[in-house]
Design a protein around this motif. Structure first.
Motif, PDB file in Angstrom:
ATOM      1  N   GLU A   3       0.810  -1.216   0.000  1.00  0.00           N
ATOM      2  CA  GLU A   3       0.000   0.000   0.000  1.00  0.00           C
ATOM      3  C   GLU A   3       0.842   1.265   0.000  1.00  0.00           C
ATOM      4  O   GLU A   3       0.320   2.374   0.026  1.00  0.00           O
ATOM      5  N   LYS A   4       2.178   1.081  -0.022  1.00  0.00           N
ATOM      6  CA  LYS A   4       3.130   2.190  -0.047  1.00  0.00           C
ATOM      7  C   LYS A   4       2.841   3.182   1.083  1.00  0.00           C
ATOM      8  O   LYS A   4       2.458   4.337   0.871  1.00  0.00           O
ATOM      9  N   SER A   5       3.050   2.683   2.288  1.00  0.00           N
ATOM     10  CA  SER A   5       2.841   3.494   3.485  1.00  0.00           C
ATOM     11  C   SER A   5       3.839   3.051   4.540  1.00  0.00           C
ATOM     12  O   SER A   5       4.437   1.971   4.436  1.00  0.00           O
ATOM     13  N   PHE A   6       4.016   3.875   5.552  1.00  0.00           N
ATOM     14  CA  PHE A   6       4.817   3.517   6.711  1.00  0.00           C
ATOM     15  C   PHE A   6       3.851   3.187   7.845  1.00  0.00           C
ATOM     16  O   PHE A   6       3.062   4.027   8.259  1.00  0.00           O
ATOM     17  N   ASP A   7       3.902   1.933   8.332  1.00  0.00           N
ATOM     18  CA  ASP A   7       2.915   1.423   9.286  1.00  0.00           C
ATOM     19  C   ASP A   7       3.556   1.172  10.646  1.00  0.00           C
ATOM     20  O   ASP A   7       4.647   0.595  10.733  1.00  0.00           O
ATOM     21  N   CYS A   8       2.855   1.568  11.704  1.00  0.00           N
ATOM     22  CA  CYS A   8       3.344   1.346  13.056  1.00  0.00           C
ATOM     23  C   CYS A   8       2.918  -0.032  13.549  1.00  0.00           C
ATOM     24  O   CYS A   8       1.722  -0.335  13.571  1.00  0.00           O
ATOM     25  N   PRO A   9       3.863  -0.890  13.964  1.00  0.00           N
ATOM     26  CA  PRO A   9       3.519  -2.238  14.399  1.00  0.00           C
ATOM     27  C   PRO A   9       2.956  -2.308  15.818  1.00  0.00           C
ATOM     28  O   PRO A   9       2.536  -3.387  16.247  1.00  0.00           O
ATOM     29  N   CYS A  10       2.955  -1.206  16.542  1.00  0.00           N
ATOM     30  CA  CYS A  10       2.449  -1.220  17.922  1.00  0.00           C
ATOM     31  C   CYS A  10       0.948  -0.959  17.990  1.00  0.00           C
ATOM     32  O   CYS A  10       0.204  -1.746  18.573  1.00  0.00           O
ATOM     33  N   HIS A  11       0.490   0.149  17.405  1.00  0.00           N
ATOM     34  CA  HIS A  11      -0.909   0.535  17.555  1.00  0.00           C
ATOM     35  C   HIS A  11      -1.618   0.802  16.234  1.00  0.00           C
ATOM     36  O   HIS A  11      -2.757   1.239  16.222  1.00  0.00           O
ATOM     37  N   GLY A  12      -0.924   0.549  15.095  1.00  0.00           N
ATOM     38  CA  GLY A  12      -1.603   0.590  13.810  1.00  0.00           C
ATOM     39  C   GLY A  12      -1.650   1.926  13.114  1.00  0.00           C
ATOM     40  O   GLY A  12      -2.309   2.047  12.078  1.00  0.00           O
ATOM     41  N   SER A  13      -0.978   2.955  13.643  1.00  0.00           N
ATOM     42  CA  SER A  13      -0.936   4.227  12.905  1.00  0.00           C
ATOM     43  C   SER A  13      -0.249   4.007  11.562  1.00  0.00           C
ATOM     44  O   SER A  13       0.686   3.206  11.452  1.00  0.00           O
TER      45      SER A  13
END
Length: 526
Positions: free
Chosen positions: A493-503
Motif C-alpha cells: 500500500e506504499k505506506s509507513f505502518d506502526c507495528p504497535c498501535h496501527g498508525s
C-alpha cells in the motif's frame, strides 16, 4: 456535494496505494473545506459509515450537526471493506457465551441483526441505489478447526435466537460436497460507497453540514481545532476507525490488523448472491485467528464480481511470518480458486485495516473518563454492523435514552475472561519496541528504486525514507509520534505502518490512520 476537488493531498482519496472496487466505481464525494469558526450541538469527526449514520440519525431527531472528514467521504477504512452485512460474527457465539454469558451473546446477535434492519430501513426510506440485497450466509470449517466446534457454534447461534440451520454440505462451493456448514438466513450486502453517497445527501438535506479535507486536532470536551479553525460543540463523536482523541486507554484494548482482498469477474448467474466464511486458522500465531470471507457484487450485464478476503496479520508485522503482501494475495487467490474455480483473472486487489478488540466486541459509547465525547471503534471484522450499532447507541445516549445494548459495548468495560488474549496482544505490542535496537531493512538509499521505501539506522536514530517517482528522496523520523514505536515500510500500500498501535503514514509523512495525530517529522537529506 462535489464530485472532484483541487489540490488533493496524498492519502485523501483512500488510505492506501491500491484502489478498491467501491472507490473505483464511485465519483469522489467531496464538500467544502472549513473557512471559519463553527459552533454546533454535535460535532462528528469521521466521514465513514459510523460518522454519517450517526449524523443522519441525530439530524432526524432534531439535533444540529456538523461532520468533518480528514479526507473525502469513505476515504478511510469504510471504502476498503468488503461490505458484508451479517450477524455471523467473526468471533464465535460459543466464545461470546463463555466470555459474556448467554444473555449478552443473545444481545450481540440481536444488535447485529437490528443493524442490518436499520441499514435496510435507511436504504428504503432514502431510496438509495446501492444494490442492497438480502442473502444467506454459510460458515464452514477451516482445515485446522474441529468438527465439534461447528456443532458448538450451531447450538450457540440457536441459543442466541438466530435463524440458522446445520447443513451436511456447503452450498455452491466446489470440493465441499461433504463439508458441513451453518446457514445464516436473512443476511445482506450492499455497495458501501453508493450507500454513503445517499447518506451524505440526506445529511445535507436535513440541514447538516459536512466538511471534507478537514483535519480535526486538539479534541476536547469543548470541541476541536479543524484546519486551524475553532469548532465548538456540546457533544463530540469520534468515528475515525481508531480514536484520535485518546493517547493510550482504548489502544490497549484493541489491536490493528491488515486484511487482504482480491476481486475478479465470474459469468452472471454462475453463483447466487451469498456470503461465505471459513472459521479461521486455529493454528495461527495471531490471536485473531484469521479467516476467509467471500461474497458477490453486481459488475455489469454479463458479469458479477467475486470478492474474497483474508490472510490477515498484525499491522506492520508481515515480516514476522516471512510472508510478503504479494505472497498473501497469491495465497488468497489459490484458496479462492479452490472453492470458486470459475473465477476469472483478478481485476482488483487492496488491503484494509481492522481493529480487533481483545474481547471480540466493538467499543461504542462514551469515551472512558469523558461525559460528552463518544467513540465508535473496534469493528472486529464486522465494521458495517458494528458502526451502525454504534450510531444507534450514541444517538440514544445524546438524546438521553437508555439503550439496551450500551452496557455490552461500553468502551469502559473490563472483561476478565478475555485477559489471556489481552496479555498476548500486550506482549506482542511491547516486543515491537525492540525495533529500536534491531537492524534496519536498508543499508543505504543508493539502490532504492522509484516508488520504494524503507528504514535506515544511524546509531540509535531511525529514518524512514521514500524515493518519489521523480527520483526525489524524502526522509522522515521513523519514530511514530503516537507512542514511539519504529514504523515499518508497507510495499503493497506504499505506506509507513506502526507495528504497535496501527498508525499509518503516507509517503509524504502525513497521517493516514490514527491513533497518531501528528505527521512523521520531516528530515532534510543530501
Amino acid at each position: 456535494m462535489n464530485n472532484a476537488a483541487e489540490n488533493i493531498n496524498e492519502g485523501s482519496i483512500t488510505s492506501g496505494d491500491n484502489v478498491s472496487f467501491w472507490i473505483d466505481t464511485t465519483p469522489l464525494l467531496s464538500f467544502e473545506k472549513p473557512n471559519k469558526d463553527i459552533s454546533t450541538e454535535v460535532l462528528i469527526i469521521g466521514g465513514g459509515i459510523a460518522g454519517l449514520t450517526t449524523a443522519y440519525k441525530l439530524l432526524k431527531a432534531g439535533k444540529k450537526v456538523v461532520l468533518v472528514e480528514d479526507g473525502f467521504i469513505g476515504s478511510g477504512e469504510t471504502g476498503r471493506t468488503t461490505a458484508h452485512l451479517t450477524c455471523a460474527l467473526d468471533d464465535r457465539y460459543y466464545y461470546l457465551e463463555n466470555t459474556f454469558g448467554k444473555e449478552s451473546a443473545r444481545l450481540a446477535a440481536e444488535s447485529h441483526s437490528a443493524a442490518i434492519d436499520e441499514i435496510e430501513k435507511i436504504v428504503t426510506t432514502l431510496n438509495i441505489n446501492c444494490s442492497f440485497k438480502r442473502v444467506n450466509g454459510y460458515l464452514f470449517l477451516h482445515p485446522s478447526d474441529k468438527e465439534k466446534n461447528l456443532d458448538k457454534e450451531f447450538q450457540a447461534t440457536k441459543d442466541a435466537g438466530l435463524q440458522t440451520s446445520l447443513l451436511n454440505y456447503t452450498p455452491y462451493l466446489a470440493e465441499a460436497e461433504s463439508q458441513r456448514s451453518i446457514e445464516f438466513k436473512n443476511q445482506a450486502q450492499f455497495h458501501i460507497l453508493h450507500y454513503l453517497k445517499g447518506l451524505a445527501e440526506a445529511v445535507t438535506a436535513l440541514g447538516g453540514t459536512i466538511f471534507t479535507e478537514a483535519h480535526a486536532d486538539d479534541i476536547s470536551k469543548e470541541g476541536a481545532s479543524v484546519n486551524g479553525f475553532n469548532f465548538s460543540a456540546q457533544q463530540i463523536v469520534v468515528a475515525t476507525n481508531t480514536p484520535i482523541n485518546d493517547v493510550l486507554t482504548m489502544h490497549t484494548k484493541q489491536h490493528a490488523y491488515r486484511t487482504y482482498v482480491i476481486a475478479g469477474k465470474i459469468p452472471k448467474g454462475t453463483l447466487p448472491y451469498s456470503l461465505w466464511w471459513d472459521t479461521g486458522d486455529a493454528d495461527s500465531k495471531w490471536v485473531s485467528q484469521p479467516y476467509h470471507y467471500v461474497r458477490l457484487e453486481n459488475f455489469d450485464d454479463e458479469f458479477d464480481l467475486l470478492i474474497s478476503g483474508g490472510e490477515d496479520h498484525k499491522t506492520g508485522q508481515e515480516d514476522e511470518e516471512g510472508v510478503s503482501a504479494m505472497a498473501r494475495y497469491e495465497k488468497l487467490e489459490i484458496w479462492t480458486r479452490k472453492f470458486f474455480p470459475m473465477l476469472d483473472e483478478i481485476s482488483y486487489k487492496w488491503s484494509g485495516q481492522v481493529m480487533e478488540p481483545f474481547d471480540s466486541l466493538g467499543f461504542m459509547g462514551k469515551n472512558p473518563g469523558d461525559k460528552n465525547i463518544y467513540v465508535i471503534t473496534g469493528d472486529s471484522g464486522n465494521g458495517m454492523t458494528h458502526a451502525t450499532i454504534g450510531a444507534m447507541i450514541i444517538t440514544d445516549q445524546i438524546l438521553g435514552i437508555k439503550n439496551k445494548w450500551e452496557d455490552l459495548y461500553n468502551p469502559s468495560r473490563i472483561t476478565f475472561k478475555a485477559l489471556g488474549d489481552f496479555m498476548k496482544e500486550a506482549g506482542n505490542m511491547a516486543s515491537q519496541y525492540l525495533d529500536w535496537i534491531t537492524a534496519s531493512d536498508l543499508d543505504n538509499t543508493a539502490d532504492l528504486k522509484s516508488g520504494e521505501g524503507g528504514i535506515l539506522s544511524f546509531g540509535l536514530k531511525r529514518v524512514a525514507v521514500y524515493r518519489d517517482y521523480d527520483n526525489t528522496l524524502q526522509a522522515f523520523s521513523a519514530v511514530c509520534p503516537h507512542l514511539g514505536c519504529i514504523v515499518q515500510w508497507n510495499p503493497d500500500e506504499k505506506s509507513f505502518d506502526c507495528p504497535c498501535h496501527g498508525s499509518r503514514f503516507a509517503t509524504d509523512g502525513t497521517v493516514l490512520n490514527g491513533p497518531a495525530k501528528k505527521n512523521l517529522n520531516k528530515i532534510q537529506v543530501k
